[in-house]
Design a protein around this motif. Sequence first.
Motif, PDB file in Angstrom:
ATOM      1  N   GLU A   1       9.764  60.739  20.877  1.00 46.50           N
ATOM      2  CA  GLU A   1       9.546  59.940  19.678  1.00 46.50           C
ATOM      3  C   GLU A   1       9.579  60.816  18.423  1.00 46.50           C
ATOM      4  OE1 GLU A   1       8.797  56.534  17.302  1.00 46.50           O
ATOM      5  OE2 GLU A   1       9.704  56.911  19.265  1.00 46.50           O
ATOM      6  N   VAL A   2       9.067  62.035  18.522  1.00 47.57           N
ATOM      7  CA  VAL A   2       9.126  62.968  17.388  1.00 47.57           C
ATOM      8  C   VAL A   2      10.580  63.255  17.028  1.00 47.57           C
ATOM      9  CG1 VAL A   2       8.654  65.337  16.639  1.00 47.57           C
ATOM     10  CG2 VAL A   2       6.894  64.043  17.846  1.00 47.57           C
ATOM     11  N   LEU A   3      11.410  63.540  18.059  1.00 51.39           N
ATOM     12  CA  LEU A   3      12.829  63.809  17.817  1.00 51.39           C
ATOM     13  C   LEU A   3      13.514  62.579  17.230  1.00 51.39           C
ATOM     14  CD1 LEU A   3      15.354  65.556  18.009  1.00 51.39           C
ATOM     15  CD2 LEU A   3      15.568  64.859  20.411  1.00 51.39           C
ATOM     16  N   ARG A   4      13.198  61.392  17.764  1.00 46.50           N
ATOM     17  CA  ARG A   4      13.821  60.159  17.263  1.00 46.50           C
ATOM     18  C   ARG A   4      13.494  59.942  15.788  1.00 46.50           C
ATOM     19  NH1 ARG A   4      13.029  55.249  15.794  1.00 46.50           N
ATOM     20  NH2 ARG A   4      10.759  55.426  15.963  1.00 46.50           N
TER      21      ARG A   4
ATOM     22  N   ALA B   1      16.010  59.770  12.677  1.00 48.20           N
ATOM     23  CA  ALA B   1      15.999  58.574  11.835  1.00 48.20           C
ATOM     24  C   ALA B   1      15.796  58.944  10.368  1.00 48.20           C
ATOM     25  CB  ALA B   1      14.903  57.619  12.302  1.00 48.20           C
ATOM     26  N   LEU B   2      14.922  59.917  10.116  1.00 51.59           N
ATOM     27  CA  LEU B   2      14.670  60.353   8.739  1.00 51.59           C
ATOM     28  C   LEU B   2      15.935  60.944   8.121  1.00 51.59           C
ATOM     29  CD1 LEU B   2      12.813  60.915   6.347  1.00 51.59           C
ATOM     30  CD2 LEU B   2      12.144  63.070   7.471  1.00 51.59           C
ATOM     31  N   SER B   3      16.653  61.750   8.873  1.00 46.18           N
ATOM     32  CA  SER B   3      17.867  62.358   8.319  1.00 46.18           C
ATOM     33  C   SER B   3      18.908  61.297   7.992  1.00 46.18           C
ATOM     34  CB  SER B   3      18.437  63.401   9.284  1.00 46.18           C
ATOM     35  OG  SER B   3      19.003  62.790  10.425  1.00 46.18           O
TER      36      SER B   3
ATOM     37  N   THR C   1      22.286  61.981   2.078  1.00 49.29           N
ATOM     38  CA  THR C   1      23.417  61.178   1.607  1.00 49.29           C
ATOM     39  C   THR C   1      24.778  61.806   1.872  1.00 49.29           C
ATOM     40  OG1 THR C   1      23.222  62.182  -0.594  1.00 49.29           O
ATOM     41  CG2 THR C   1      22.029  60.114  -0.202  1.00 49.29           C
ATOM     42  N   HIS C   2      24.803  63.026   2.409  1.00 44.57           N
ATOM     43  CA  HIS C   2      26.067  63.705   2.714  1.00 44.57           C
ATOM     44  C   HIS C   2      26.232  63.770   4.226  1.00 44.57           C
ATOM     45  CE1 HIS C   2      29.004  66.951   3.190  1.00 44.57           C
ATOM     46  NE2 HIS C   2      29.375  66.704   1.935  1.00 44.57           N
ATOM     47  N   ASN C   3      27.332  63.192   4.736  1.00 50.91           N
ATOM     48  CA  ASN C   3      27.513  63.108   6.191  1.00 50.91           C
ATOM     49  C   ASN C   3      27.548  64.474   6.864  1.00 50.91           C
ATOM     50  OD1 ASN C   3      27.563  60.318   6.236  1.00 50.91           O
ATOM     51  ND2 ASN C   3      29.799  60.179   6.091  1.00 50.91           N
ATOM     52  N   GLY C   4      28.211  65.436   6.221  1.00 52.86           N
ATOM     53  CA  GLY C   4      28.293  66.768   6.816  1.00 52.86           C
ATOM     54  C   GLY C   4      26.936  67.426   6.945  1.00 52.86           C
TER      55      GLY C   4
ATOM     56  N   ASN D   1      20.954  67.134  12.125  1.00 55.53           N
ATOM     57  CA  ASN D   1      20.741  66.538  13.443  1.00 55.53           C
ATOM     58  C   ASN D   1      21.036  67.537  14.554  1.00 55.53           C
ATOM     59  OD1 ASN D   1      19.956  64.168  12.253  1.00 55.53           O
ATOM     60  ND2 ASN D   1      21.910  63.113  12.569  1.00 55.53           N
ATOM     61  N   GLU D   2      22.081  68.332  14.377  1.00 54.99           N
ATOM     62  CA  GLU D   2      22.378  69.391  15.350  1.00 54.99           C
ATOM     63  C   GLU D   2      21.184  70.342  15.455  1.00 54.99           C
ATOM     64  OE1 GLU D   2      25.897  71.355  14.001  1.00 54.99           O
ATOM     65  OE2 GLU D   2      26.998  69.461  13.851  1.00 54.99           O
ATOM     66  N   ALA D   3      20.623  70.708  14.304  1.00 54.88           N
ATOM     67  CA  ALA D   3      19.488  71.638  14.287  1.00 54.88           C
ATOM     68  C   ALA D   3      18.286  71.057  15.019  1.00 54.88           C
ATOM     69  CB  ALA D   3      19.124  71.988  12.844  1.00 54.88           C
ATOM     70  N   HIS D   4      18.060  69.745  14.894  1.00 57.85           N
ATOM     71  CA  HIS D   4      16.941  69.119  15.603  1.00 57.85           C
ATOM     72  C   HIS D   4      17.140  69.215  17.116  1.00 57.85           C
ATOM     73  CE1 HIS D   4      14.877  67.791  12.100  1.00 57.85           C
ATOM     74  NE2 HIS D   4      15.733  66.836  11.763  1.00 57.85           N
ATOM     75  N   PHE D   5      18.342  68.921  17.586  1.00 59.42           N
ATOM     76  CA  PHE D   5      18.612  69.016  19.025  1.00 59.42           C
ATOM     77  C   PHE D   5      18.527  70.469  19.500  1.00 59.42           C
ATOM     78  CE2 PHE D   5      20.612  64.730  18.801  1.00 59.42           C
ATOM     79  CZ  PHE D   5      20.015  64.179  19.918  1.00 59.42           C
ATOM     80  N   ILE D   6      19.046  71.396  18.690  1.00 64.61           N
ATOM     81  CA  ILE D   6      18.984  72.814  19.053  1.00 64.61           C
ATOM     82  C   ILE D   6      17.537  73.270  19.181  1.00 64.61           C
ATOM     83  CG2 ILE D   6      19.383  75.148  18.136  1.00 64.61           C
ATOM     84  CD1 ILE D   6      22.095  74.119  17.110  1.00 64.61           C
ATOM     85  N   GLU D   7      16.692  72.819  18.265  1.00 62.42           N
ATOM     86  CA  GLU D   7      15.275  73.200  18.305  1.00 62.42           C
ATOM     87  C   GLU D   7      14.624  72.751  19.612  1.00 62.42           C
ATOM     88  OE1 GLU D   7      11.193  72.668  15.620  1.00 62.42           O
ATOM     89  OE2 GLU D   7      12.966  71.442  15.191  1.00 62.42           O
TER      90      GLU D   7
END
Length: 252
Positions: free
Chosen positions: A25-28, A32-34, A39-42, A48-54
């Motif tokens: 739920e923390v990751l979700r 969701a916040l990002s 506002t920039h897709n890149g 989001n990559e950084a969250h999964f990497i963490e």
Amino acid sequence: MNKAKEASKIDGRTFLRDAFVAEQEVLRLQLALSSKSITHNGVMGEVNEAHFIEVLRKYLPNRYGVAQGIVVDCNGATSDQIDIIIFDPQYTPTLLDQQSHRFVPAEAVYAVLEAKPSINKQYLDYAANKAASVRRLERTSVPIRHAGGEHPAKALFPIIAGIVATDVEWADGCASKSLIETLGALTGEREINLGIALSDCAFQVKEGSLHLTEKGGSLAAFLFLLLGRLQALGTVPAVDWERYGAALSGNA
């Protein structure tokens, strides 16, 4: 009274499941916040990559490095940019590091994952192409000398490829016939071995069949699937550094 301790005494399996669901739920919420605030897709993709990497760095043993980067081989050929590379940091250095950019020698790679907002046919094809760009690179393997003699050169294992996402776009989720058909069409260098949609479940392709985990607790299920596959690979091959040196000197 420590509620977590009491819960573990009453029903350890439920306690463990609930703890991982809270982690999920923390990751979700981070993802969701990002999506709602960047506002920039890149930039949103990088966050989001950084969250999964963490999360992966938190749960994978220290023998595995986790980072974004590009994979390079002894001929100087390179892969596409890869969102998440799981590699050997102990015996194989990354090359030409600059800030978050790095080249990971092909021999060091255990797995490559693409981080996307959702799972659909387009993103699965995209992840498959990224995986192929890594798998087609040349990997060397040389014997390892030790006090008692020499271990023979290690056989090359198949590099794991996967996709991590928040959602799955098909109405019936990961159980969709479309997911089964799409994954079934991805073979050889483009095979996708496992994945996760946080909102639904984790999956893996094993012996040509798609296996889904139960809904709820998809993050823990994915981590354990990944750990099992990494464990089965053993260690990476020893790099033939003379091949890399020969490429630099023009004597390849």
